[in-house]
Design an enzyme around this catalytic site. Structure first.
Site, PDB file in Angstrom:
ATOM      1  N   ASN A  14      -2.692  33.158 -28.399  1.00  0.00           N
ATOM      2  CA  ASN A  14      -2.978  32.563 -27.216  1.00  0.00           C
ATOM      3  C   ASN A  14      -1.836  31.766 -26.525  1.00  0.00           C
ATOM      4  O   ASN A  14      -1.783  31.825 -25.479  1.00  0.00           O
ATOM      5  CB  ASN A  14      -4.244  31.610 -27.750  1.00  0.00           C
ATOM      6  CG  ASN A  14      -5.471  32.330 -27.978  1.00  0.00           C
ATOM      7  OD1 ASN A  14      -5.813  33.343 -27.757  1.00  0.00           O
ATOM      8  ND2 ASN A  14      -6.267  32.135 -29.084  1.00  0.00           N
ATOM      9  N   LYS A 101       2.181  22.186 -35.961  1.00  0.00           N
ATOM     10  CA  LYS A 101       1.915  20.816 -36.446  1.00  0.00           C
ATOM     11  C   LYS A 101       2.013  20.919 -38.165  1.00  0.00           C
ATOM     12  O   LYS A 101       2.453  19.921 -38.717  1.00  0.00           O
ATOM     13  CB  LYS A 101       0.794  20.412 -36.027  1.00  0.00           C
ATOM     14  CG  LYS A 101      -0.472  21.243 -36.267  1.00  0.00           C
ATOM     15  CD  LYS A 101      -0.859  21.904 -34.758  1.00  0.00           C
ATOM     16  CE  LYS A 101      -1.886  22.748 -35.243  1.00  0.00           C
ATOM     17  NZ  LYS A 101      -2.532  23.117 -33.686  1.00  0.00           N
ATOM     18  N   GLU A 120       7.049  18.917 -28.713  1.00  0.00           N
ATOM     19  CA  GLU A 120       6.025  18.101 -28.152  1.00  0.00           C
ATOM     20  C   GLU A 120       4.481  18.823 -28.145  1.00  0.00           C
ATOM     21  O   GLU A 120       3.640  18.146 -28.348  1.00  0.00           O
ATOM     22  CB  GLU A 120       6.449  18.382 -26.613  1.00  0.00           C
ATOM     23  CG  GLU A 120       5.887  17.177 -25.781  1.00  0.00           C
ATOM     24  CD  GLU A 120       5.688  15.907 -26.128  1.00  0.00           C
ATOM     25  OE1 GLU A 120       6.669  15.328 -25.737  1.00  0.00           O
ATOM     26  OE2 GLU A 120       4.646  15.390 -26.443  1.00  0.00           O
ATOM     27  N   VAL A 123       1.374  18.070 -31.232  1.00  0.00           N
ATOM     28  CA  VAL A 123       0.321  17.076 -31.099  1.00  0.00           C
ATOM     29  C   VAL A 123      -0.360  17.014 -30.056  1.00  0.00           C
ATOM     30  O   VAL A 123       0.432  16.710 -28.660  1.00  0.00           O
ATOM     31  CB  VAL A 123       0.858  15.617 -31.906  1.00  0.00           C
ATOM     32  CG1 VAL A 123      -0.215  14.955 -31.690  1.00  0.00           C
ATOM     33  CG2 VAL A 123       1.449  15.827 -33.408  1.00  0.00           C
ATOM     34  N   GLY A 177     -10.253  30.120 -27.637  1.00  0.00           N
ATOM     35  CA  GLY A 177      -8.690  29.866 -27.941  1.00  0.00           C
ATOM     36  C   GLY A 177      -8.488  28.351 -28.504  1.00  0.00           C
ATOM     37  O   GLY A 177      -7.363  28.214 -28.541  1.00  0.00           O
ATOM     38  N   ASP A 191      -5.805  19.739 -39.831  1.00  0.00           N
ATOM     39  CA  ASP A 191      -5.026  19.792 -38.552  1.00  0.00           C
ATOM     40  C   ASP A 191      -4.529  18.384 -37.799  1.00  0.00           C
ATOM     41  O   ASP A 191      -3.564  18.131 -37.700  1.00  0.00           O
ATOM     42  CB  ASP A 191      -5.687  21.033 -37.330  1.00  0.00           C
ATOM     43  CG  ASP A 191      -5.316  20.811 -35.966  1.00  0.00           C
ATOM     44  OD1 ASP A 191      -4.457  21.577 -35.603  1.00  0.00           O
ATOM     45  OD2 ASP A 191      -5.519  19.879 -35.102  1.00  0.00           O
ATOM     46  N   LYS A 195      -1.243  16.162 -37.666  1.00  0.00           N
ATOM     47  CA  LYS A 195      -0.811  15.659 -36.368  1.00  0.00           C
ATOM     48  C   LYS A 195      -0.735  14.081 -36.457  1.00  0.00           C
ATOM     49  O   LYS A 195       0.282  13.337 -36.062  1.00  0.00           O
ATOM     50  CB  LYS A 195      -1.872  15.893 -35.280  1.00  0.00           C
ATOM     51  CG  LYS A 195      -1.929  17.514 -34.823  1.00  0.00           C
ATOM     52  CD  LYS A 195      -3.147  17.660 -34.024  1.00  0.00           C
ATOM     53  CE  LYS A 195      -3.186  19.137 -33.382  1.00  0.00           C
ATOM     54  NZ  LYS A 195      -4.640  19.778 -32.962  1.00  0.00           N
ATOM     55  N   GLY A 293      -6.128  24.523 -26.470  1.00  0.00           N
ATOM     56  CA  GLY A 293      -6.124  25.644 -25.437  1.00  0.00           C
ATOM     57  C   GLY A 293      -4.671  26.057 -24.972  1.00  0.00           C
ATOM     58  O   GLY A 293      -3.914  25.631 -25.001  1.00  0.00           O
TER      59      GLY A 293
HETATM   60  N1  HSE Z   1      -6.819  23.834 -33.063  1.00  0.00           N
HETATM   61  C1  HSE Z   1      -6.150  22.912 -32.338  1.00  0.00           C
HETATM   62  C2  HSE Z   1      -7.282  21.794 -31.985  1.00  0.00           C
HETATM   63  C3  HSE Z   1      -5.400  23.313 -31.421  1.00  0.00           C
HETATM   64  O1  HSE Z   1      -8.440  22.313 -31.959  1.00  0.00           O
HETATM   65  O2  HSE Z   1      -6.981  20.872 -31.666  1.00  0.00           O
HETATM   66  C4  HSE Z   1      -4.337  22.399 -30.769  1.00  0.00           C
HETATM   67  O3  HSE Z   1      -3.571  21.818 -31.656  1.00  0.00           O
END
Ligand code: HSE
Length: 344
Positions: A14, A101, A120, A123, A177, A191, A195, A293
């Site tokens: 994506n 990340k 950049e 995060v 996405g 995730d 971050k 996205g």
């Molecule tokens: N999967 C991550 C989120 C994508 O939903 O924040 C962006 O880092």
């Protein structure tokens, strides 16, 4: 005008797709911003056969062997082989830009010792927080960082508050996405923990091991809990927060929390992210914007590419490199009674 800045991209998911389109469709504007054209020389994918793209498709090993490249963009995700590709490129004298990340959180400091590493997009996608912490606020003292760092879970929680089921809300986030290839990284909070580790390293100048950050995901947040919170004037948000004090102790965790409905954090909807930074001299800062996205992530990658083409120092990478020999800090959980109470 200076010679074109030659780049190649590893990964055509994506984000890679959105970046490649933008580099082609917006070439004139990008040239003006960078002071030179940014030429997309190739895109590496695991199986190039039969795929179409706005630049030649090839294997990562072929791409990394191209000697004319100035920079490599890694948007494939995961630890390996991304880590090997990035170290190979840095050791060959290329600049590297990554949105990864997981990798930056776990291996950013040693990788950044090898050459200019920019991240950049790692995060909060389009929110310009990485260079802001490493460069703009470099001389300040940051005491806390708190925010919504995952667009998928924020979008799921908002959809569930509107009556959608967890499964439908997750399927919608995947369609748009937003979610990771394995969405358990989102819903189990790996995730946002990664971050948060990156932000805390930049803000507190301490090495943080992301696996030390206590995380509670959103799998157990039910519709009744969301409704119960709403009746009491709260919105449930997956909050990532980290604080430090004068003694250097660090507290951090990621967990669903009850945010008062009239707080700015409660009004962060869908795939938006928000980050509140408390700095001694700059004061309280609040950043909000698209945190997930393809276009939002590509926008941040492009910002790094433009900085690289202009030879702007990679401030965040240089900062991480200074932490490479430091032992990871001990991270204590913030626990259920921080600024916002835990949701369960
Ligand atoms: N999967 C991550 C989120 C994508 O939903 O924040 C962006 O880092």
């Amino acid at each position: 005008m200076r010679a074109p800045f030659r780049v190649a991209v590893i990964g055509l998911g994506n984000v890679g797709g959105a970046l490649a389109r933008r580099l082609v469709d917006d070439a004139d504007r990008i040239t003006m911003a960078a002071g030179r054209p940014i030429a997309l020389e190739g895109i590496a994918v695991a199986h190039p056969e039969g795929r179409r793209a706005p630049a030649p498709l090839l294997l990562a090993a072929q791409l990394l062997a191209q000697r004319q490249l100035d920079a490599i963009v890694e948007v494939m995700g995961g630890l390996e082989p991304a880590s090997t590709y990035i170290s190979t490129a840095l050791q060959a004298g290329r600049q590297v830009i990554t949105a990864n990340k997981q990798l930056v959180a776990a291996q950013g400091p040693p990788l950044a010792c090898l050459g200019p590493l920019r991240f950049e997009a790692s995060v909060a996608s389009a929110i310009p927080i990485i260079e802001t912490l490493a460069d703009t606020l470099a001389a300040d003292r940051i005491g806390s960082i708190m925010g919504i760092l995952n667009g998928t879970t924020n979008s799921i929680l908002a959809a569930m508050a509107g009556g959608a089921s967890y499964a439908d809300a997750l399927a919608d986030a995947r369609r748009r996405g937003l979610a990771e290839a394995d969405p358990s990284a989102d819903v189990d909070a790996h995730d946002p923990a990664a971050k948060l580790a990156i932000l805390a390293m930049l803000a507190f100048r301490r090495r943080i091991d992301p696996s030390q950050i206590v995380r509670v995901g959103i799998r157990d947040v039910g519709a009744d809990q969301i409704e119960n919170g709403r009746r009491r004037g709260f919105v449930i948000k997956l909050i990532a927060a980290a604080t430090t004090d004068d003694g250097g102790s660090i507290q951090a965790d990621v967990r669903p929390r009850l945010v008062p409905a009239d707080a700015p954090m409660a009004r962060v909807h869908g795939a938006m992210n928000a980050i509140a930074v408390d700095a001694e001299y700059a004061g309280s800062l609040l950043f909000e914007g698209p945190g997930a996205g393809p276009d939002a992530a590509a926008s941040a990658v492009l910002a790094d590419l433009i900085r690289a083409a202009k030879d702007v120092p990679a401030s965040a990478g240089s900062l991480l490199a200074t932490l490479a020999d430091a032992p990871p800090a001990t991270v204590f959980p913030l626990g259920p009674t921080a600024q916002y109470p835990a949701a369960s």
